[in-house]
Scaffold this active site. Structure first.
Site, PDB file in Angstrom:
ATOM      1  CB  VAL A   1      -0.922   0.042   1.254  1.00 25.15           C
ATOM      2  CG1 VAL A   1      -1.685   1.360   1.318  1.00 25.15           C
ATOM      3  CG2 VAL A   1      -1.891  -1.130   1.254  1.00 25.15           C
TER       4      VAL A   1
ATOM      5  CB  ALA B   1       4.882   2.643   0.954  1.00 24.70           C
ATOM      6  CE  LYS B   2       5.498  -1.166   7.828  1.00 28.02           C
ATOM      7  NZ  LYS B   2       6.541  -0.338   8.440  1.00 28.02           N
ATOM      8  N   GLY B   3       4.239  -2.760   3.246  1.00 33.18           N
ATOM      9  CA  GLY B   3       3.940  -3.985   2.515  1.00 33.18           C
ATOM     10  C   GLY B   3       3.859  -5.145   3.469  1.00 33.18           C
TER      11      GLY B   3
ATOM     12  CG  ASP C   1       7.465  -3.791   9.615  1.00 31.90           C
ATOM     13  OD1 ASP C   1       7.407  -2.577   9.823  1.00 31.90           O
ATOM     14  OD2 ASP C   1       6.778  -4.609  10.246  1.00 31.90           O
TER      15      ASP C   1
END
Ligand code: NAD
Length: 425
Positions: free
Chosen positions: A68, A113-115, A154
């Protein structure tokens, strides 16, 4: 210890909503227009992919991968990749937005963002994880890019996974592209100073806040919860600057020494005891480790985990200053109690932003094709952290709000102004 890109962890009292709660207060204070509010509330891009992976037993298993991009208004999006069994879209959306605010607070030219991939890396072999990272990278080949979206580690991922990601992305482009990802091993273009970066930022924030509160570091006491990467570095650097670290803790217990814990000794002990303080003799073992949080100290540094300062103990906190090394250590409801008591809390999105700042430096160095010395990295990150603190403090004074809301105000204002200059359709 694997570098973890800053990300909030769920607030058990109010999962994910806590971020929006604070966002909403800040948006109202700023008088954000409905149009801009709606732009910032919604992610710019959401990608969901299916990743068929050949497992070691020869069978194919399909994993769900998510990325995202909340915002790329300030620059390319930046955010970690989480490998965990409970990854889901809503969580990734919130984490992505949170990265936007964090990068904006420290004024680095990144969006958020992050995934995530829903999987359990603890139950997977190295080969299976590698194939999954490579498949995820290929599936996101048009999403990622040094000028578009720059992932990082992460939960459940680290430098090893970032190296595979860089390699796969580079192969697809026929050349080595280090700047596509940060948190890489040092030999692959990682940055010096990154290991201590978050603890160092905590130290800079603490000293800046102490100056405002007129607390003399040389007569100040400090308690640090968590003695991992962030906590041990913060303790060491604060001790070097005159503070007496009277209590430290990790998941094995808490230790108190009124004369001051020798932090170097504690680090040596930890290194010799599988990374824990178990059996540490440089202080008295506290019967209830949770009491560390309510000790009468000048500075409290929660640097372990989320949700440790809650409605259950907030009214008992006696520290004058809280500097949030961990992500989300204070629940939204506890905020109100701390504010009532007049305790200053330097919020996570500011206090622990030293990590993402040095991630940014890694990207800058990769793009320059030049390696900075640790000294240069430290000086520059200290300056960024100090400037960010001053900006947030000034906003707290101007809007008559606590530091946490002020940090959101600074971030949202910056993104909103940039958006209004750039314009929409
Ligand atoms: P880490 O795994 O290196 O250390 C965590 C420490 O907390 C360990 O010492 C562990 O024993 C301790 N701990 C766990 N449960 C505890 C408990 N109940 N009571 C006391 N101590 C406990 O992790 P880290 O990288 O130091 O991260 C700590 C926090 O800081 C996390 O919230 C993380 O998201 C946040 N953070 C880390 C970075 C970074 O650069 N590493 C950057 C930003 C934010």
């Amino acid at each position: 210890m694997a570098y973890i890109e800053p990300a909030p962890i769920k607030d058990k009292e109010n999962p994910l909503e806590s971020m929006m709660e604070r966002f909403n207060i800040a948006a109202e204070k700023l008088g954000l227009s409905d149009e801009v509010y709606n732009v910032l509330k919604n992610p710019a891009k959401q990608v969901i992919v299916s990743l068929p992976i050949t497992m070691d037993n020869g069978k194919i298993q399909v994993f769900e991968g998510i990325r995202v991009i909340h915002s790329n208004i300030l620059g390319p999006a930046k955010g970690g990749i989480r490998f965990a069994p409970d990854v889901h879209l809503d969580e990734v959306r919130a984490l992505a937005a949170w990265m936007t605010w964090k990068c904006a607070v420290v004024d680095i030219p990144y969006g958020g963002a992050k995934g995530g991939v829903r999987c359990n890396p603890r139950e997977m072999s190295k080969g299976e994880i590698e194939r999954l990272v490579r498949a995820y990278t290929m599936a996101m080949i048009d999403v990622f890019g040094p000028d578009k979206d720059i992932p990082a580690p992460d939960m459940g991922t680290g430098p090893r996974e970032m190296a595979w990601l860089m390699d796969e992305y580079s192969k697809a482009h026929g050349m080595t592209i280090q700047a596509v990802v940060t948190g890489k091993p040092l030999v692959l273009g990682g940055s010096l100073g990154r290991t201590e970066a978050t603890g160092r930022g905590v130290m800079v924030s603490a000293l800046a806040a102490m100056q405002k509160l007129k607390i003399n570091p040389f007569s100040a006491t400090c308690a640090v919860q968590g003695f991992g990467n962030v906590g041990s570095w913060a303790a060491q650097l604060l001790e070097e600057r005159g503070l007496k670290i009277v209590a430290i803790s990790d998941h094995t217990g808490a230790f108190y020494n009124a004369a001051g814990i020798n932090v170097q000794e504690a680090i040596k002990h930890k290194e010799a005891h599988s990374g824990t303080l178990e059996g540490f003799t440089g202080g008295d073992r506290m019967e209830n480790p949770g009491d560390l949080l309510t000790m009468e100290v000048d500075v409290l540094v929660p640097a372990a985990m989320e949700d440790v300062i809650t409605v259950a103990n907030a009214d008992k906190i006696r520290a004058k200053l809280i500097v949030e090394g961990a992500n989300g250590p204070t629940s939204a409801k506890a905020d109100a109690i701390l504010n009532e008591k007049g305790i200053m809390a330097v919020p996570d999105i500011l206090a622990n932003a030293g990590g993402v700042t040095v991630s940014y430096f890694e990207w800058v160095q990769n793009r320059l094709g030049y390696k900075w010395t640790a000294d240069r990295v430290n000086r520059r990150s200290d300056r960024i952290m100090k400037d960010a603190f001053d900006t947030v403090y000034a906003a707290a004074v101007k809007y008559e709000v606590p530091m946490r809301i002020a940090a959101y105000i600074v971030a949202i204002d910056k993104v909103a102004k940039t958006y209004s200059f750039r314009g929409g359709f």
